[in-house]
Motif scaffolding. Structure first.
Motif, PDB file in Angstrom:
ATOM      1  N   ILE A  79      25.984  75.606 -32.046  1.00  0.00           N
ATOM      2  CA  ILE A  79      25.136  75.152 -31.006  1.00  0.00           C
ATOM      3  C   ILE A  79      25.847  74.914 -29.659  1.00  0.00           C
ATOM      4  O   ILE A  79      25.209  75.210 -28.655  1.00  0.00           O
ATOM      5  CB  ILE A  79      24.546  73.621 -31.639  1.00  0.00           C
ATOM      6  N   GLU A  80      26.910  74.847 -29.875  1.00  0.00           N
ATOM      7  CA  GLU A  80      27.829  74.901 -28.532  1.00  0.00           C
ATOM      8  C   GLU A  80      27.936  76.038 -27.708  1.00  0.00           C
ATOM      9  O   GLU A  80      27.774  76.256 -26.719  1.00  0.00           O
ATOM     10  CB  GLU A  80      29.456  74.215 -28.924  1.00  0.00           C
ATOM     11  N   ARG A  81      27.888  77.171 -28.625  1.00  0.00           N
ATOM     12  CA  ARG A  81      28.182  78.375 -28.167  1.00  0.00           C
ATOM     13  C   ARG A  81      26.873  78.824 -27.903  1.00  0.00           C
ATOM     14  O   ARG A  81      26.768  79.277 -26.588  1.00  0.00           O
ATOM     15  CB  ARG A  81      28.298  79.349 -29.418  1.00  0.00           C
ATOM     16  N   ASP A  82      25.583  78.401 -28.317  1.00  0.00           N
ATOM     17  CA  ASP A  82      24.448  78.573 -27.611  1.00  0.00           C
ATOM     18  C   ASP A  82      24.159  77.880 -26.253  1.00  0.00           C
ATOM     19  O   ASP A  82      23.658  78.574 -25.351  1.00  0.00           O
ATOM     20  CB  ASP A  82      23.226  78.298 -28.519  1.00  0.00           C
ATOM     21  N   ALA A  83      24.614  76.773 -26.287  1.00  0.00           N
ATOM     22  CA  ALA A  83      24.750  76.024 -25.230  1.00  0.00           C
ATOM     23  C   ALA A  83      25.283  76.558 -23.969  1.00  0.00           C
ATOM     24  O   ALA A  83      25.124  76.569 -22.829  1.00  0.00           O
ATOM     25  CB  ALA A  83      25.033  74.550 -25.337  1.00  0.00           C
ATOM     26  N   LEU A  84      26.557  76.832 -24.451  1.00  0.00           N
ATOM     27  CA  LEU A  84      27.272  77.683 -23.281  1.00  0.00           C
ATOM     28  C   LEU A  84      26.937  78.892 -22.787  1.00  0.00           C
ATOM     29  O   LEU A  84      26.826  79.525 -21.433  1.00  0.00           O
ATOM     30  CB  LEU A  84      28.828  78.176 -23.803  1.00  0.00           C
ATOM     31  N   ASN A  85      26.153  79.906 -23.654  1.00  0.00           N
ATOM     32  CA  ASN A  85      25.594  81.071 -23.209  1.00  0.00           C
ATOM     33  C   ASN A  85      24.377  80.854 -22.317  1.00  0.00           C
ATOM     34  O   ASN A  85      23.922  81.695 -21.751  1.00  0.00           O
ATOM     35  CB  ASN A  85      25.198  81.751 -24.603  1.00  0.00           C
ATOM     36  N   VAL A  86      23.592  79.602 -22.350  1.00  0.00           N
ATOM     37  CA  VAL A  86      22.621  79.548 -21.544  1.00  0.00           C
ATOM     38  C   VAL A  86      23.084  78.763 -20.466  1.00  0.00           C
ATOM     39  O   VAL A  86      21.959  78.253 -19.625  1.00  0.00           O
ATOM     40  CB  VAL A  86      21.243  79.067 -21.981  1.00  0.00           C
ATOM     41  N   ASN A  87      24.243  78.480 -20.149  1.00  0.00           N
ATOM     42  CA  ASN A  87      24.608  77.823 -19.034  1.00  0.00           C
ATOM     43  C   ASN A  87      24.296  76.104 -19.129  1.00  0.00           C
ATOM     44  O   ASN A  87      24.049  75.370 -18.125  1.00  0.00           O
ATOM     45  CB  ASN A  87      24.578  77.945 -17.608  1.00  0.00           C
ATOM     46  N   ALA A  88      24.014  75.645 -20.307  1.00  0.00           N
ATOM     47  CA  ALA A  88      23.407  74.322 -20.577  1.00  0.00           C
ATOM     48  C   ALA A  88      24.479  73.174 -20.692  1.00  0.00           C
ATOM     49  O   ALA A  88      24.685  72.098 -20.686  1.00  0.00           O
ATOM     50  CB  ALA A  88      22.390  74.072 -21.700  1.00  0.00           C
TER      51      ALA A  88
END
Length: 79
Positions: A61-70
């Protein structure tokens, strides 16, 4: 939305991550969206699932959030 209790729907800290993984694979969602999808499916408030997520799911989840700049990446610095 319901407040999550371990016995609700038979969901626990072992089954919830599996539901997320299945949702990611079958619906081709990222882990953030898959978590929200599972929460909607069982009418669970997403704020209540943190304790049900294992370390691997939290990292994804953290990786996905970093990928979308969230989520802002914090560099560890030596002071």
């Amino acid at each position: 939305m319901k407040k999550l209790v371990d016995s609700d729907f038979g969901i626990n800290n072992k089954s919830f991550p599996l539901l997320i993984e299945e949702t990611v694979k079958h619906k081709r969602l990222n882990y953030i969206d898959a978590t929200i999808e599972v929460c909607k499916q069982f009418d669970i408030d997403p704020r209540d699932v943190k304790r049900l997520l294992n370390k691997q799911i939290k990292e994804k989840i953290e990786r996905d959030a970093l990928n979308v700049n969230a989520l802002k990446y914090k560099k560890k610095t030596v002071v």
